[in-house]
Motif scaffolding. Structure first.
Motif, mmCIF file in Angstrom:
data_model
loop_
_atom_site.group_PDB
_atom_site.id
_atom_site.type_symbol
_atom_site.label_atom_id
_atom_site.label_comp_id
_atom_site.label_asym_id
_atom_site.label_seq_id
_atom_site.Cartn_x
_atom_site.Cartn_y
_atom_site.Cartn_z
ATOM 1 N N TRP A 148 -23.789 -19.845 -45.945
ATOM 2 C CA TRP A 148 -23.036 -19.087 -46.946
ATOM 3 C C TRP A 148 -22.126 -20.014 -47.741
ATOM 4 C CZ3 TRP A 148 -23.521 -16.720 -42.005
ATOM 5 C CH2 TRP A 148 -24.181 -15.484 -41.988
ATOM 6 N N SER A 149 -21.706 -19.520 -48.895
ATOM 7 C CA SER A 149 -20.738 -20.240 -49.717
ATOM 8 C C SER A 149 -19.818 -19.227 -50.390
ATOM 9 C CB SER A 149 -21.454 -21.084 -50.788
ATOM 10 O OG SER A 149 -20.512 -21.770 -51.592
ATOM 11 N N ILE A 150 -18.514 -19.524 -50.411
ATOM 12 C CA ILE A 150 -17.515 -18.615 -50.985
ATOM 13 C C ILE A 150 -16.585 -19.404 -51.898
ATOM 14 C CG2 ILE A 150 -15.682 -16.942 -50.484
ATOM 15 C CD1 ILE A 150 -16.854 -16.563 -47.735
ATOM 16 N N ASP A 151 -16.314 -18.850 -53.079
ATOM 17 C CA ASP A 151 -15.327 -19.417 -54.000
ATOM 18 C C ASP A 151 -13.979 -18.740 -53.764
ATOM 19 O OD1 ASP A 151 -17.214 -21.042 -55.156
ATOM 20 O OD2 ASP A 151 -17.664 -19.653 -56.783
ATOM 21 N N TYR A 152 -12.912 -19.522 -53.927
ATOM 22 C CA TYR A 152 -11.585 -18.930 -53.712
ATOM 23 C C TYR A 152 -10.521 -19.736 -54.450
ATOM 24 C CZ TYR A 152 -10.690 -22.741 -50.392
ATOM 25 O OH TYR A 152 -10.494 -23.978 -49.817
ATOM 26 N N LEU A 153 -9.366 -19.116 -54.613
ATOM 27 C CA LEU A 153 -8.175 -19.778 -55.143
ATOM 28 C C LEU A 153 -7.142 -19.874 -54.025
ATOM 29 C CD1 LEU A 153 -7.614 -18.198 -58.697
ATOM 30 C CD2 LEU A 153 -8.198 -20.578 -58.177
ATOM 31 N N PRO A 154 -6.682 -21.065 -53.696
ATOM 32 C CA PRO A 154 -5.690 -21.210 -52.625
ATOM 33 C C PRO A 154 -4.282 -20.895 -53.125
ATOM 34 C CG PRO A 154 -6.271 -23.359 -53.505
ATOM 35 C CD PRO A 154 -7.134 -22.368 -54.228
ATOM 36 N N VAL A 155 -3.418 -20.510 -52.220
ATOM 37 C CA VAL A 155 -2.056 -20.123 -52.571
ATOM 38 C C VAL A 155 -1.247 -21.310 -53.080
ATOM 39 C CG1 VAL A 155 -1.202 -20.469 -50.222
ATOM 40 C CG2 VAL A 155 -0.014 -18.877 -51.744
ATOM 41 N N ASP A 156 -1.593 -22.527 -52.659
ATOM 42 C CA ASP A 156 -0.785 -23.681 -53.070
ATOM 43 C C ASP A 156 -0.946 -24.036 -54.550
ATOM 44 O OD1 ASP A 156 -3.306 -24.768 -53.067
ATOM 45 O OD2 ASP A 156 -2.973 -26.104 -51.369
ATOM 46 N N GLU A 207 -14.490 -18.601 -42.898
ATOM 47 C CA GLU A 207 -13.197 -17.922 -43.033
ATOM 48 C C GLU A 207 -12.347 -18.646 -44.071
ATOM 49 O OE1 GLU A 207 -9.370 -16.613 -40.253
ATOM 50 O OE2 GLU A 207 -11.177 -17.499 -39.357
ATOM 51 N N LEU A 208 -11.788 -17.878 -44.975
ATOM 52 C CA LEU A 208 -10.970 -18.455 -46.040
ATOM 53 C C LEU A 208 -9.624 -18.922 -45.499
ATOM 54 C CD1 LEU A 208 -11.561 -15.945 -48.988
ATOM 55 C CD2 LEU A 208 -12.591 -18.189 -48.654
ATOM 56 N N PRO A 209 -8.999 -19.907 -46.170
ATOM 57 C CA PRO A 209 -7.647 -20.314 -45.779
ATOM 58 C C PRO A 209 -6.663 -19.163 -45.900
ATOM 59 C CG PRO A 209 -8.637 -21.926 -47.256
ATOM 60 C CD PRO A 209 -9.549 -20.739 -47.248
ATOM 61 N N ASP A 210 -5.545 -19.263 -45.222
ATOM 62 C CA ASP A 210 -4.542 -18.213 -45.220
ATOM 63 C C ASP A 210 -4.068 -17.921 -46.644
ATOM 64 O OD1 ASP A 210 -2.765 -16.347 -44.080
ATOM 65 O OD2 ASP A 210 -1.138 -17.822 -44.144
ATOM 66 N N LYS A 264 5.357 -12.859 -47.175
ATOM 67 C CA LYS A 264 4.076 -13.301 -47.723
ATOM 68 C C LYS A 264 3.005 -13.318 -46.640
ATOM 69 C CE LYS A 264 5.735 -16.485 -51.334
ATOM 70 N NZ LYS A 264 5.807 -17.909 -51.733
ATOM 71 N N GLY A 265 1.870 -12.739 -46.946
ATOM 72 C CA GLY A 265 0.742 -12.820 -46.033
ATOM 73 C C GLY A 265 0.800 -11.896 -44.834
ATOM 74 N N LEU A 266 1.870 -11.096 -44.684
ATOM 75 C CA LEU A 266 1.954 -10.193 -43.540
ATOM 76 C C LEU A 266 1.082 -8.956 -43.716
ATOM 77 C CD1 LEU A 266 5.746 -10.271 -42.565
ATOM 78 C CD2 LEU A 266 3.845 -11.622 -41.655
ATOM 79 N N SER A 267 0.613 -8.749 -44.945
ATOM 80 C CA SER A 267 -0.258 -7.607 -45.231
ATOM 81 C C SER A 267 -1.221 -8.021 -46.326
ATOM 82 C CB SER A 267 0.569 -6.389 -45.675
ATOM 83 O OG SER A 267 -0.259 -5.363 -46.197
ATOM 84 N N SER A 268 -2.378 -7.381 -46.363
ATOM 85 C CA SER A 268 -3.358 -7.719 -47.400
ATOM 86 C C SER A 268 -2.823 -7.398 -48.792
ATOM 87 C CB SER A 268 -4.656 -6.948 -47.143
ATOM 88 O OG SER A 268 -4.414 -5.541 -47.141
ATOM 89 N N GLY A 269 -1.906 -6.439 -48.885
ATOM 90 C CA GLY A 269 -1.330 -6.093 -50.177
ATOM 91 C C GLY A 269 -0.333 -7.104 -50.686
#
Length: 340
Positions: A299-307, A250-253, A165-170
């Motif tokens: 700036w402001s960014i929306d995101y969904l965290p993995v947790d 920067e977004l969380p991992d 998980k997370g080792l590549s953008s894909g």
């Protein structure tokens, strides 16, 4: 007068005593297995082949990481060759995403439509088997096989994906949301019952398969558009300006960015589209003056965290299972009254 009796232990052929300990199918369960044994054996074979393929490919990936990853990480990242293993993982995941479509069209639609078309349903229900029992077994046996098969495939794919998980953008979690966890099982059961309901209403196998295909494709489109709404959107912002030397947050991992991209944040807390003042981007002074006139401070960014992944999966699966339960209720109610 002496009555002679035969000792079953002596008259039973060799091996039969051992076979008596093996559970045997009987009644409607045996009939359903007999009718659809080709589909069931195909499902079992596909599951075994899928598991073996994933075990082999996972082993190759882990061997590569064991030999290349330590050196690569010290130098700042994995080598480009790792993307080959990523592509294989993504390909298998995409193949598994077709399982709900196939189960709905090839297993669900012909399940009852075939019996109605051939007259088997009339024959079975004219015997001692009630319509309720026949419908229940008819649904339960394939659904159990389908749930077990999908669970096994999903579990192995999740086991393959977890260490990378997370080792590549894909390999971001959103790429595996619908093919890991409880979602694939609930999804497959939903499309299966959709196919059964279509077959019960249309009573023709080919027509039911075509209609089911259209409905299942529509369900897949709706799901792909709406599943992100199951999560709670998070925001991250800065207020140090947007000039030279200032960068977006920067977004969380492993977080997935949502919306149109990075928004401009104003001093009042409002957000402006990223295209604001885009027509003056070629002139730094004019562009800066335009942003200042809009009171842009960051700036402001929306995101969904993995947790949130598991919570979203359980919520989505719950919705699918609720619809599935409603369809099962309809199938049994309609079938008991208007089956023949």
């Amino acid at each position: 007068m002496t009555t002679l009796t035969r000792d079953p232990a002596r008259t039973t052929p060799a091996g039969s005593l051992r076979d008596n300990w093996i559970p045997r199918l009987g009644g409607p369960v045996w009939l359903v297995w007999r009718q659809h044994r080709a589909a069931f054996w195909t499902l079992i074979a596909v599951t075994l082949l899928g598991v073996l393929a994933m075990l082999y490919l996972r082993g190759q990936m882990m061997d590569f990481l064991a030999t290349q990853a330590p050196t690569a990480r010290r130098s700042g990242g994995l080598p480009p060759e790792f993307e080959t293993y990523v592509d294989r993982l993504l390909s298998i995941g995409s193949y598994l995403s077709y399982v709900p479509v196939l189960t709905g069209v090839l297993l669900g639609a012909p399940l009852i439509a075939g019996d109605l078309e051939s007259g088997t349903a009339k024959l079975v229900t004219s015997q001692s088997v009630s319509r309720l029992r026949w419908l229940t077994v008819k649904l339960a046996v394939p659904a159990t096989m389908l749930a077990l098969s999908t669970s096994v495939l999903t579990a192995v794919l999740t086991w393959w994906w977890n260490p990378v998980k997370g080792l590549s953008s894909g390999l971001i979690w959103t790429a595996f949301f619908s093919v890991t966890g409880v979602v694939p099982v609930a999804y497959a059961l939903l499309t299966f019952t959709v196919g059964v309901a279509a077959g019960l209403l249309l009573r023709r196998t080919l027509v039911s398969m075509v209609v089911t295909l259209g409905i299942v494709v529509a369900i897949g489109f709706v799901w792909s558009e709406l599943w992100r709404n199951l999560g709670q959107v998070m925001s991250i912002s800065t207020d140090k300006g947007v000039g030279p030397g200032n960068v977006p947050p920067e977004l969380p991992d492993q977080a997935e960015q949502l919306g149109q991209g990075t928004y401009f944040l104003t001093s009042s807390g409002d957000r402006l589209d990223w295209t604001t003042c885009l027509d003056r981007i070629d002139n730094d002074r004019a562009h800066t003056a335009c942003l200042e006139s809009q009171h842009v401070v960051g700036w402001s960014i929306d995101y969904l965290p993995v947790d949130q992944m598991q919570t979203m999966q359980w919520l989505g699966a719950g919705i699918m299972l609720a619809i599935t339960a409603a369809l099962v209720t309809f199938i049994i109610t309609w079938g008991r009254k208007r089956l023949l």
